[in-house]
Scaffold this motif. Structure first.
Motif, PDB file in Angstrom:
ATOM      1  N   SER A  23       0.843  -1.193   0.000  1.00 12.86           N
ATOM      2  CA  SER A  23       0.000   0.000   0.000  1.00 12.86           C
ATOM      3  C   SER A  23       0.878   1.242   0.000  1.00 12.86           C
ATOM      4  N   LYS A  24       0.767   2.014  -1.079  1.00 15.80           N
ATOM      5  CA  LYS A  24       1.577   3.232  -1.151  1.00 15.80           C
ATOM      6  C   LYS A  24       1.115   4.249  -0.113  1.00 15.80           C
ATOM      7  N   ALA A  25      -0.173   4.213   0.245  1.00 18.41           N
ATOM      8  CA  ALA A  25      -0.661   5.121   1.283  1.00 18.41           C
ATOM      9  C   ALA A  25      -0.006   4.776   2.621  1.00 18.41           C
ATOM     10  N   ILE A  36       0.575  10.290 -10.786  1.00 17.03           N
ATOM     11  CA  ILE A  36      -0.607   9.643 -10.220  1.00 17.03           C
ATOM     12  C   ILE A  36      -0.332   8.158 -10.039  1.00 17.03           C
ATOM     13  N   LYS A  37      -0.558   7.673  -8.811  1.00 13.52           N
ATOM     14  CA  LYS A  37      -0.215   6.294  -8.498  1.00 13.52           C
ATOM     15  C   LYS A  37      -1.401   5.536  -7.934  1.00 13.52           C
ATOM     16  N   THR A  38      -1.436   4.275  -8.291  1.00 12.64           N
ATOM     17  CA  THR A  38      -2.385   3.347  -7.695  1.00 12.64           C
ATOM     18  C   THR A  38      -1.893   2.969  -6.310  1.00 12.64           C
ATOM     19  N   GLY A  43       1.372   0.864 -12.355  1.00 15.95           N
ATOM     20  CA  GLY A  43       0.318   1.686 -11.764  1.00 15.95           C
ATOM     21  C   GLY A  43       0.633   3.166 -11.644  1.00 15.95           C
ATOM     22  N   VAL A  44       1.713   3.617 -12.310  1.00 18.56           N
ATOM     23  CA  VAL A  44       2.124   5.014 -12.164  1.00 18.56           C
ATOM     24  C   VAL A  44       2.026   5.753 -13.486  1.00 18.56           C
ATOM     25  N   LEU A  45       1.356   6.911 -13.469  1.00 19.34           N
ATOM     26  CA  LEU A  45       1.342   7.773 -14.658  1.00 19.34           C
ATOM     27  C   LEU A  45       2.077   9.064 -14.330  1.00 19.34           C
ATOM     28  N   VAL A  46       3.003   9.433 -15.204  1.00 17.16           N
ATOM     29  CA  VAL A  46       3.685  10.728 -15.085  1.00 17.16           C
ATOM     30  C   VAL A  46       3.357  11.473 -16.378  1.00 17.16           C
ATOM     31  N   THR A  47       2.654  12.606 -16.282  1.00 17.76           N
ATOM     32  CA  THR A  47       2.246  13.315 -17.502  1.00 17.76           C
ATOM     33  C   THR A  47       2.193  14.827 -17.294  1.00 17.76           C
ATOM     34  N   GLU A  49       1.305  12.884  -6.413  1.00 17.76           N
ATOM     35  CA  GLU A  49       2.594  13.252  -5.840  1.00 17.76           C
ATOM     36  C   GLU A  49       3.229  14.411  -6.555  1.00 17.76           C
ATOM     37  N   GLU A  50       4.044  15.120  -5.823  1.00 16.26           N
ATOM     38  CA  GLU A  50       4.953  16.102  -6.403  1.00 16.26           C
ATOM     39  C   GLU A  50       5.923  15.353  -7.318  1.00 16.26           C
ATOM     40  N   ALA A  51       6.172  15.896  -8.504  1.00 17.64           N
ATOM     41  CA  ALA A  51       7.132  15.248  -9.399  1.00 17.64           C
ATOM     42  C   ALA A  51       8.549  15.588  -8.959  1.00 17.64           C
ATOM     43  N   LEU A  52       9.384  14.586  -8.929  1.00 16.74           N
ATOM     44  CA  LEU A  52      10.784  14.791  -8.559  1.00 16.74           C
ATOM     45  C   LEU A  52      11.633  14.688  -9.809  1.00 16.74           C
ATOM     46  N   ASP A  53      12.640  15.540  -9.854  1.00 16.04           N
ATOM     47  CA  ASP A  53      13.496  15.588 -11.019  1.00 16.04           C
ATOM     48  C   ASP A  53      14.884  15.099 -10.612  1.00 16.04           C
ATOM     49  N   SER A 108      18.034  11.672 -11.262  1.00 15.35           N
ATOM     50  CA  SER A 108      18.259  10.351 -11.833  1.00 15.35           C
ATOM     51  C   SER A 108      17.955   9.305 -10.769  1.00 15.35           C
ATOM     52  N   GLU A 109      17.459   8.153 -11.246  1.00 18.63           N
ATOM     53  CA  GLU A 109      16.971   7.133 -10.331  1.00 18.63           C
ATOM     54  C   GLU A 109      18.019   6.075 -10.054  1.00 18.63           C
ATOM     55  N   CYS A 110      17.900   5.494  -8.887  1.00 21.27           N
ATOM     56  CA  CYS A 110      18.832   4.452  -8.491  1.00 21.27           C
ATOM     57  C   CYS A 110      18.074   3.438  -7.653  1.00 21.27           C
ATOM     58  N   VAL A 116      15.214   5.213  -5.298  1.00 15.62           N
ATOM     59  CA  VAL A 116      15.633   6.545  -4.858  1.00 15.62           C
ATOM     60  C   VAL A 116      15.756   7.482  -6.049  1.00 15.62           C
ATOM     61  N   MET A 117      15.238   8.699  -5.895  1.00 24.56           N
ATOM     62  CA  MET A 117      15.479   9.748  -6.890  1.00 24.56           C
ATOM     63  C   MET A 117      16.583  10.634  -6.351  1.00 24.56           C
ATOM     64  N   ARG A 118      17.660  10.774  -7.134  1.00 27.19           N
ATOM     65  CA  ARG A 118      18.781  11.633  -6.723  1.00 27.19           C
ATOM     66  C   ARG A 118      18.508  13.023  -7.276  1.00 27.19           C
ATOM     67  N   LEU A 140      13.159   9.298  -1.448  1.00 27.30           N
ATOM     68  CA  LEU A 140      12.650   7.958  -1.686  1.00 27.30           C
ATOM     69  C   LEU A 140      11.389   7.996  -2.550  1.00 27.30           C
ATOM     70  N   LEU A 141      11.423   7.314  -3.698  1.00 28.05           N
ATOM     71  CA  LEU A 141      10.223   7.196  -4.530  1.00 28.05           C
ATOM     72  C   LEU A 141       9.314   6.112  -3.983  1.00 28.05           C
ATOM     73  N   GLU A 142       9.912   4.991  -3.625  1.00 24.86           N
ATOM     74  CA  GLU A 142       9.093   3.876  -3.158  1.00 24.86           C
ATOM     75  C   GLU A 142       9.969   2.846  -2.487  1.00 24.86           C
TER      76      GLU A 142
HETATM   77  P1  AMP Z   1       7.074   3.746  -8.414  1.00 23.51           P
HETATM   78  O1  AMP Z   1       6.312   2.484  -8.706  1.00 23.51           O
HETATM   79  O2  AMP Z   1       6.507   4.575  -7.323  1.00 23.51           O
HETATM   80  O3  AMP Z   1       8.563   3.518  -8.294  1.00 23.51           O
HETATM   81  O4  AMP Z   1       7.002   4.591  -9.765  1.00 23.51           O
HETATM   82  C1  AMP Z   1       7.406   4.051 -10.989  1.00 23.51           C
HETATM   83  C2  AMP Z   1       8.232   5.066 -11.742  1.00 23.51           C
HETATM   84  O5  AMP Z   1       7.500   6.266 -11.947  1.00 23.51           O
HETATM   85  C3  AMP Z   1       9.475   5.491 -10.994  1.00 23.51           C
HETATM   86  O6  AMP Z   1      10.518   4.612 -11.173  1.00 23.51           O
HETATM   87  C4  AMP Z   1       9.734   6.853 -11.604  1.00 23.51           C
HETATM   88  O7  AMP Z   1      10.371   6.707 -12.854  1.00 23.51           O
HETATM   89  C5  AMP Z   1       8.359   7.390 -11.828  1.00 23.51           C
HETATM   90  N1  AMP Z   1       7.969   8.192 -10.663  1.00 23.51           N
HETATM   91  C6  AMP Z   1       7.330   7.762  -9.561  1.00 23.51           C
HETATM   92  N2  AMP Z   1       7.136   8.753  -8.681  1.00 23.51           N
HETATM   93  C7  AMP Z   1       7.671   9.848  -9.219  1.00 23.51           C
HETATM   94  C8  AMP Z   1       7.791  11.214  -8.776  1.00 23.51           C
HETATM   95  N3  AMP Z   1       7.304  11.626  -7.611  1.00 23.51           N
HETATM   96  N4  AMP Z   1       8.424  12.058  -9.594  1.00 23.51           N
HETATM   97  C9  AMP Z   1       8.911  11.660 -10.793  1.00 23.51           C
HETATM   98  N5  AMP Z   1       8.824  10.405 -11.269  1.00 23.51           N
HETATM   99  C10 AMP Z   1       8.211   9.488 -10.491  1.00 23.51           C
END
Ligand code: AMP
Ligand code: GLY
Length: 413
Positions: A87-89, A127-129, A137-141, A170-174, A176-178, A256-258, A265-267
């Motif tokens: 649960s992301k919540a 937007i996340k499920t 389950g994630v849309l970034v647009t 969620e707030e979009a984070l800018d 690179s991911e790791c 992680v988003m750097r 932390l993204l998730e």
């Molecule tokens: P998640 O399942 O939460 O990791 O999201 C899947 C992908 O969506 C991530 O690996 C990111 O590429 C993108 N993403 C998720 N959350 C964000 C965010 N807050 N800002 C920007 N991109 C995101």
């Protein structure tokens, strides 16, 4: 005993088999062909010294609790700990309590307040499920109309059933991911080398999010960056788990988003990553059993992990992936053992959505079909080996990216 049937479990079983006898349930045709023992028996009916649960769904369903109640030694959190992914919540509330840096967010069960929240945000919209959605389950647009429609579709339960009747905006984070995968035995943490997963279906990180089209490890970060992530993200998480009396023994996989303002932390995932495991397992090889046993028994303190080399994996997915993968296409280039018909140094093929006919023909049987993995002394060399190997395999409509790990080449130059 490894539980699961995908390329991640194939990689785990293959590495564990270097120092232990391994059984996989249910396993796959590709694993069996590769010499791994696959059985259809439920893990609760089997005896083994160590149980490693691959996928998230059985963890969320409480399989680790069931096995531990039987006195078994298990890698994987129980039902409550698995909510960090289930649960992301729950996860976002947990992060707030633990004071782990993450994107600002809102949780919604109705469209009107969700739309009002969107109006307060700047694009891109994320937007996340709430529940499990296999990475899809994630849309970034940037398109507000699309974001609004996505909220409605997700809340309706059409796309992800009950998993989707709550959304997170969620707030979009800018940045690179790791992927930082950290072993946790409830008391101590051991970080594996950082990895990178290529999540979008298209080259240049364009197109739909997928389960992952390729990966590399190690991902080279700045000096001290992993230590900072441990201090700001993982250690507060472990503290919060302990405060909540959750004896977490398994993998804490931090997405992680750097960003320019530090690591956020993204998730969390509560298991090994797919396809990250296909590049991490080969680097630890015959050390993996001891490491995972340490997780299971609470003995990580005595484990010293020494990763060796670098690895790249290129995913070959079925025609139509990720929306509507086609099954049944004949796969050319594999031998009876499911490996390259004409073997290559340092290359191993981990099977996901493949199946073998009685006459020995390999066919596509799922979205991501094969993870073509190569190990070498550098990412650049592993990359060229992986692509040379991938070029020897073919099936109609194969979806794959030619640019996996190409960023690592620029760094190397
Ligand atoms: P998640 O399942 O939460 O990791 O999201 C899947 C992908 O969506 C991530 O690996 C990111 O590429 C993108 N993403 C998720 N959350 C964000 C965010 N807050 N800002 C920007 N991109 C995101
Ligand atoms: N690599 C993405 C995941 O395992 O969820």
């Amino acid at each position: 005993m490894v539980v699961g049937s995908g390329a991640r479990e194939h990689a785990l079983a293959w590495a564990l088999a270097k120092s232990a006898e391994v059984i996989v349930t249910p396993g796959s045709d590709g694993m069996a062909a590769h010499g791994l023992t696959c059985v259809a028996t439920h893990p609760s009916e089997l005896e083994a010294d160590l149980f490693v649960i691959g996928p998230e769904q059985p963890l969320v369903d409480g399989l680790a609790d069931t096995l531990r109640d039987q006195g078994k030694i298990v890698v994987g959190p129980g039902r409550v700990g698995a909510q960090l992914e289930g649960s992301k919540a729950f996860m976002k509330d947990f992060l707030a309590a633990a004071k782990v840096p993450t994107a600002d967010f809102g949780v919604f069960r109705d469209a009107a307040p969700a739309w009002a929240f969107l109006d307060t945000m700047r694009p891109p919209y994320v937007i996340k499920t709430d529940g499990l959605a296999a990475g899809k389950g994630v849309l970034v647009t940037d398109d507000l109309e699309l974001a609004r429609r996505d909220v409605v579709t997700k809340l309706s339960g059409e796309a992800f059933g009950d998993a989707g009747t709550t959304v997170i905006i969620e707030e979009a984070l800018d940045g690179s991911e790791c992927s930082l995968l950290v072993l946790c035995d409830g008391r101590d943490l051991v970080a594996l080398v950082p990895a990178q997963d290529f999540k979008r279906v298209g080259e240049g990180d364009r197109g739909a999010n997928t389960g992952g089209m390729g990966a590399l490890a190690p991902l080279v970060l700045d000096d001290g960056e992993v230590a900072t992530m441990m201090k700001e993200v993982l250690e507060p998480t472990l503290d919060e788990l302990r405060r909540r009396d959750i004896d977490y023994r398994g993998v804490l996989y931090a997405g992680v988003m750097r960003t320019s303002r530090g690591a956020k932390l993204l998730e969390y995932n509560v298991r090994f990553g797919d396809p990250e495991t296909q590049v991490l397992a080969p680097l630890y090889g015959d050390q993996l059993y001891e490491m995972l046993y340490g997780v299971g028994v609470g003995g990580l303190r005595d484990v010293v992990a020494r990763p060796e080399g670098a690895a790249v994996t290129v995913v070959l997915a079925a025609a139509g992936y990720p929306h509507d993968p086609r099954r049944g296409d004949e796969i050319h280039g594999l031998g009876d053992d499911g490996q390259l018909a004409h073997g290559r140094e340092g290359v191993v093929i981990f099977h996901a959505g493949s199946a073998r006919d009685d006459d020995g023909t390999w066919r596509t049987n799922g979205g991501r079909v094969l993870a073509v993995t190569a190990v070498a002394s550098s990412v650049a060399q592993a990359r060229s080996r992986a692509y040379e190997a991938a070029a020897l395999i073919s099936f109609d409509g194969c979806v794959w990216r030619r640019d996996i790990a190409s960023s690592a080449l620029e760094v190397a130059r």
